[in-house]
Design a protein around this motif. Sequence first.
Motif, PDB file in Angstrom:
ATOM      1  N   UNK A  88       0.857  -1.184   0.000  1.00 37.11           N
ATOM      2  CA  UNK A  88       0.000   0.000   0.000  1.00 37.11           C
ATOM      3  C   UNK A  88       0.893   1.234   0.000  1.00 37.11           C
ATOM      4  N   UNK A  89       0.346   2.362  -0.426  1.00 40.46           N
ATOM      5  CA  UNK A  89       1.134   3.587  -0.509  1.00 40.46           C
ATOM      6  C   UNK A  89       1.430   4.103   0.897  1.00 40.46           C
ATOM      7  N   UNK A  90       2.689   4.147   1.253  1.00 40.35           N
ATOM      8  CA  UNK A  90       3.098   4.661   2.556  1.00 40.35           C
ATOM      9  C   UNK A  90       4.588   4.984   2.541  1.00 40.35           C
ATOM     10  N   UNK A  91       4.980   5.889   3.422  1.00 39.93           N
ATOM     11  CA  UNK A  91       6.405   6.140   3.637  1.00 39.93           C
ATOM     12  C   UNK A  91       6.740   5.874   5.104  1.00 39.93           C
ATOM     13  N   UNK A  92       5.764   5.294   5.818  1.00 46.40           N
ATOM     14  CA  UNK A  92       5.933   5.081   7.262  1.00 46.40           C
ATOM     15  C   UNK A  92       6.613   3.759   7.592  1.00 46.40           C
ATOM     16  N   UNK A  93       6.821   2.916   6.566  1.00 44.93           N
ATOM     17  CA  UNK A  93       7.555   1.675   6.775  1.00 44.93           C
ATOM     18  C   UNK A  93       8.853   1.744   5.981  1.00 44.93           C
ATOM     19  N   UNK A  94       9.820   0.930   6.378  1.00 49.43           N
ATOM     20  CA  UNK A  94      11.102   0.942   5.681  1.00 49.43           C
ATOM     21  C   UNK A  94      10.931   0.554   4.215  1.00 49.43           C
ATOM     22  N   UNK A  95      10.110  -0.482   3.959  1.00 48.44           N
ATOM     23  CA  UNK A  95       9.897  -0.902   2.578  1.00 48.44           C
ATOM     24  C   UNK A  95       9.125   0.153   1.794  1.00 48.44           C
ATOM     25  N   UNK A  96       8.135   0.769   2.440  1.00 45.48           N
ATOM     26  CA  UNK A  96       7.361   1.802   1.767  1.00 45.48           C
ATOM     27  C   UNK A  96       8.230   2.966   1.331  1.00 45.48           C
ATOM     28  N   UNK A  97       9.160   3.389   2.193  1.00 43.43           N
ATOM     29  CA  UNK A  97      10.054   4.486   1.854  1.00 43.43           C
ATOM     30  C   UNK A  97      11.045   4.079   0.766  1.00 43.43           C
ATOM     31  N   UNK A  98      11.517   2.837   0.827  1.00 44.98           N
ATOM     32  CA  UNK A  98      12.421   2.345  -0.214  1.00 44.98           C
ATOM     33  C   UNK A  98      11.733   2.322  -1.573  1.00 44.98           C
ATOM     34  N   UNK A  99      10.451   1.926  -1.576  1.00 40.39           N
ATOM     35  CA  UNK A  99       9.696   1.918  -2.829  1.00 40.39           C
ATOM     36  C   UNK A  99       9.495   3.333  -3.355  1.00 40.39           C
ATOM     37  N   UNK A 100       9.249   4.285  -2.440  1.00 37.47           N
ATOM     38  CA  UNK A 100       9.079   5.670  -2.876  1.00 37.47           C
ATOM     39  C   UNK A 100      10.364   6.179  -3.533  1.00 37.47           C
ATOM     40  N   UNK A 101      11.508   5.831  -2.958  1.00 35.75           N
ATOM     41  CA  UNK A 101      12.779   6.230  -3.560  1.00 35.75           C
ATOM     42  C   UNK A 101      12.953   5.590  -4.936  1.00 35.75           C
ATOM     43  N   UNK A 102      12.505   4.335  -5.062  1.00 34.60           N
ATOM     44  CA  UNK A 102      12.588   3.642  -6.351  1.00 34.60           C
ATOM     45  C   UNK A 102      11.675   4.316  -7.373  1.00 34.60           C
ATOM     46  N   UNK A 103      10.466   4.685  -6.944  1.00 37.76           N
ATOM     47  CA  UNK A 103       9.531   5.401  -7.816  1.00 37.76           C
ATOM     48  C   UNK A 103      10.161   6.714  -8.299  1.00 37.76           C
ATOM     49  N   UNK A 104      10.809   7.425  -7.390  1.00 29.70           N
ATOM     50  CA  UNK A 104      11.384   8.734  -7.712  1.00 29.70           C
ATOM     51  C   UNK A 104      12.581   8.656  -8.646  1.00 29.70           C
ATOM     52  N   UNK A 105      13.100   7.466  -8.868  1.00 29.95           N
ATOM     53  CA  UNK A 105      14.204   7.333  -9.821  1.00 29.95           C
ATOM     54  C   UNK A 105      13.768   7.740 -11.226  1.00 29.95           C
ATOM     55  N   UNK A 106      12.484   7.522 -11.544  1.00 32.67           N
ATOM     56  CA  UNK A 106      11.976   7.880 -12.875  1.00 32.67           C
ATOM     57  C   UNK A 106      11.956   9.398 -13.071  1.00 32.67           C
ATOM     58  N   UNK A 107      11.263  10.174 -12.199  1.00 35.07           N
ATOM     59  CA  UNK A 107      11.319  11.631 -12.398  1.00 35.07           C
ATOM     60  C   UNK A 107      12.737  12.197 -12.262  1.00 35.07           C
ATOM     61  N   UNK A 108      13.577  11.578 -11.427  1.00 32.43           N
ATOM     62  CA  UNK A 108      14.955  12.065 -11.303  1.00 32.43           C
ATOM     63  C   UNK A 108      15.708  11.938 -12.624  1.00 32.43           C
ATOM     64  N   UNK A 109      15.461  10.852 -13.339  1.00 37.39           N
ATOM     65  CA  UNK A 109      16.111  10.685 -14.644  1.00 37.39           C
ATOM     66  C   UNK A 109      15.610  11.730 -15.634  1.00 37.39           C
ATOM     67  N   UNK A 110      14.333  12.063 -15.551  1.00 39.83           N
ATOM     68  CA  UNK A 110      13.780  13.108 -16.406  1.00 39.83           C
ATOM     69  C   UNK A 110      14.418  14.467 -16.091  1.00 39.83           C
ATOM     70  N   UNK A 111      14.593  14.750 -14.805  1.00 36.21           N
ATOM     71  CA  UNK A 111      15.210  16.025 -14.404  1.00 36.21           C
ATOM     72  C   UNK A 111      16.612  16.142 -14.966  1.00 36.21           C
ATOM     73  N   UNK A 112      17.348  15.059 -14.924  1.00 39.56           N
ATOM     74  CA  UNK A 112      18.714  15.067 -15.438  1.00 39.56           C
ATOM     75  C   UNK A 112      18.726  15.205 -16.964  1.00 39.56           C
ATOM     76  N   UNK A 113      17.830  14.463 -17.622  1.00 37.67           N
ATOM     77  CA  UNK A 113      17.794  14.479 -19.088  1.00 37.67           C
ATOM     78  C   UNK A 113      17.429  15.853 -19.635  1.00 37.67           C
ATOM     79  N   UNK A 114      16.558  16.573 -18.917  1.00 34.42           N
ATOM     80  CA  UNK A 114      16.103  17.883 -19.391  1.00 34.42           C
ATOM     81  C   UNK A 114      16.873  19.043 -18.748  1.00 34.42           C
ATOM     82  N   UNK A 115      17.912  18.725 -17.990  1.00 34.31           N
ATOM     83  CA  UNK A 115      18.761  19.750 -17.376  1.00 34.31           C
ATOM     84  C   UNK A 115      17.926  20.736 -16.554  1.00 34.31           C
ATOM     85  N   UNK A 116      17.097  20.173 -15.677  1.00 36.48           N
ATOM     86  CA  UNK A 116      16.184  20.979 -14.867  1.00 36.48           C
ATOM     87  C   UNK A 116      16.905  21.599 -13.672  1.00 36.48           C
TER      88      UNK A 116
END
Length: 263
Positions: A88-116
Amino acid sequence: MKPIFDPREKKRPMRVAAFMSGKGTNIRKLIEYQKVLEEKEGKSPFEVIFIFSDRSDGSCMGERIAYENGIPYFSYDIRRFYRKHGERITIKTERGLLLRKKFDEVPKRLLKAFDIDIVVLGGYMSYTTIKGCINVHPADLSIKGPDGKRKYTGMDAVKKAILSGEQYLRSSTILTDEGIDTGPLLMVSRPLPVKLPVPLEELKKEKRLLEKVVKDHQERLKEIGDWKILPRTVELIARGRFSIDDEGNVYFDGKAIPDGYRE
């Protein structure tokens, strides 16, 4: 102390990525303000390069806004992402926060590609591990409680302020950090007077009326608060007027502003 963005060093407009989840009124206002500056000055000190959404189910207006303004649009559905990983969507568990960081890898790659240079959160409902984004919050974050912490953070900030007896409401812009509405305070909006149809103690007993009053004030606060200071904050950062030191203290034109810059 160093500028959040230094136009003299970059020698170009500040490149902005807009993150949103729903109607995106804040992002619309930001793009409209960019166009106003372009018309007024011949160019804007910032440019919205793309829109990113954490919703891919058709409920986000990001694609429409991007289409209308001829800019790229990307979506990556966070609900699908968590379901795919059996969580389930959460950042209150260790796995939930790790998944959120994994999810954020996608927008982070976009930020780098577009020189944001900076991310603007305009109704982005996901917690993000991307630090230093600009966010707008419907409360005066300079107000602190007896514990010295910001009083009106998190959800229901307008409701909390009204129930606490505040006579005025304001919006604030911040740079995000790992907390919820705890990042460095940038701007605070003009005040919106609180107008109650009945005395506060009576209003507290009328749940339906209270919700209506809160909703009405929140909508009016967007007009004189969120929609004004979010684009203005982005502009002033792009012009190099906001700086920050290693301890997170904010300065405007070199002057410390612990309670936020106000116009």
